[in-house]
Design a protein around this motif. Structure first.
Motif, short mmCIF file in Angstrom:
data_model
loop_
_atom_site.label_atom_id
_atom_site.label_comp_id
_atom_site.label_asym_id
_atom_site.label_seq_id
_atom_site.Cartn_x
_atom_site.Cartn_y
_atom_site.Cartn_z
N ALA A 80 0.82 -1.22 0.00
CA ALA A 80 0.00 0.00 0.00
C ALA A 80 0.85 1.26 0.00
O ALA A 80 0.46 2.28 -0.57
N SER A 81 2.00 1.23 0.65
CA SER A 81 2.92 2.37 0.62
C SER A 81 4.27 1.88 0.11
O SER A 81 4.61 0.71 0.26
N PRO A 82 5.06 2.78 -0.50
CA PRO A 82 6.36 2.36 -1.03
C PRO A 82 7.22 1.72 0.05
O PRO A 82 7.31 2.21 1.18
N ARG A 83 7.83 0.59 -0.30
CA ARG A 83 8.67 -0.16 0.64
C ARG A 83 10.14 0.11 0.30
O ARG A 83 10.61 -0.21 -0.79
N PRO A 84 10.88 0.73 1.24
CA PRO A 84 12.30 1.03 0.97
C PRO A 84 13.10 -0.25 0.78
O PRO A 84 12.95 -1.21 1.55
N LEU A 85 13.94 -0.26 -0.25
CA LEU A 85 14.80 -1.41 -0.50
C LEU A 85 16.26 -1.10 -0.24
O LEU A 85 16.99 -1.93 0.30
N ALA A 86 16.71 0.10 -0.66
CA ALA A 86 18.13 0.43 -0.50
C ALA A 86 18.36 1.90 -0.78
O ALA A 86 17.52 2.57 -1.39
N SER A 87 19.52 2.38 -0.34
CA SER A 87 19.96 3.74 -0.61
C SER A 87 21.39 3.65 -1.13
O SER A 87 22.17 2.80 -0.67
N PHE A 88 21.73 4.51 -2.07
CA PHE A 88 23.03 4.46 -2.72
C PHE A 88 23.60 5.87 -2.86
O PHE A 88 22.86 6.84 -2.88
N ILE A 89 24.90 5.96 -3.03
CA ILE A 89 25.60 7.20 -3.37
C ILE A 89 26.41 6.91 -4.63
O ILE A 89 27.17 5.93 -4.68
N THR A 90 26.26 7.77 -5.64
CA THR A 90 26.99 7.53 -6.88
C THR A 90 28.49 7.75 -6.71
O THR A 90 28.93 8.59 -5.91
N ASN A 91 29.26 7.02 -7.49
CA ASN A 91 30.72 7.13 -7.44
C ASN A 91 31.22 8.19 -8.43
O ASN A 91 30.42 8.95 -8.99
N ALA A 92 32.51 8.23 -8.66
CA ALA A 92 33.12 9.25 -9.53
C ALA A 92 32.61 9.18 -10.97
O ALA A 92 32.66 10.18 -11.69
N ASP A 93 32.10 8.03 -11.38
CA ASP A 93 31.54 7.89 -12.72
C ASP A 93 30.04 8.16 -12.75
O ASP A 93 29.39 7.93 -13.78
N GLY A 94 29.46 8.59 -11.62
CA GLY A 94 28.03 8.83 -11.54
C GLY A 94 27.22 7.55 -11.48
O GLY A 94 26.02 7.55 -11.72
N ARG A 95 27.86 6.47 -11.14
CA ARG A 95 27.21 5.15 -11.09
C ARG A 95 27.21 4.62 -9.66
O ARG A 95 28.02 5.02 -8.83
N CYS A 96 26.33 3.67 -9.41
CA CYS A 96 26.36 2.95 -8.15
C CYS A 96 27.39 1.83 -8.28
O CYS A 96 27.55 1.27 -9.38
N PRO A 97 28.10 1.51 -7.22
CA PRO A 97 29.20 0.55 -7.33
C PRO A 97 28.78 -0.87 -7.68
O PRO A 97 29.60 -1.66 -8.11
N ALA A 98 27.50 -1.19 -7.52
CA ALA A 98 26.99 -2.53 -7.82
C ALA A 98 25.56 -2.39 -8.33
O ALA A 98 24.94 -1.33 -8.15
#
Length: 117
Positions: free
Chosen positions: A30-48
């Motif tokens: 019924a409400s959004p379920r948090p799965l994960a939080s990330f910070i982008t790296n030097a390439d603007g990507r998530c590490p995995a």
């Protein structure tokens, strides 16, 4: 097995968006379920991959990109309230065997996304 990835490009500066906070939520309740939080790296990507293996399932999801926070952290003067604070992309995964790539091209004034490869 499929996976979910993202990357962010800062089109105002013409660089990858290093240090942007991104949140992933599932929309299977019924409400959004948090799965994960990330910070982008030097390439603007998530590490995995954001989701992969058994966690990568058919369903509806959101990615929340904290764009105003990112631009403020780079000492950019933004109006109050910001034109873009958070960019929320709602998307569906229809085939858990495929690679879903959801990039964001962003400035303080606009954004674009697409299903990449």
């Amino acid at each position: 097995m499929g996976r979910l990835t993202t990357h962010v490009l800062d089109t105002a500066a013409g660089i990858p968006a290093r240090g942007m906070r991104i949140e992933l939520h599932a929309l299977d309740t019924a409400s959004p379920r948090p799965l994960a939080s990330f910070i982008t790296n030097a390439d603007g990507r998530c590490p995995a991959p954001l989701l992969e293996d058994d966690a990568f399932r058919v369903g509806r999801y959101t990615l929340t990109f904290h764009v105003a926070e990112y631009f403020r952290d780079r000492d950019m003067t933004l109006p109050q309230p910001e034109f873009l604070d958070e960019v929320v992309i709602r998307f569906g995964i229809a085939d858990s065997a495929q690679h879903y790539h959801v990039p964001l091209l962003v400035s303080p004034w606009s954004y674009s996304t697409y299903r990449g490869s």
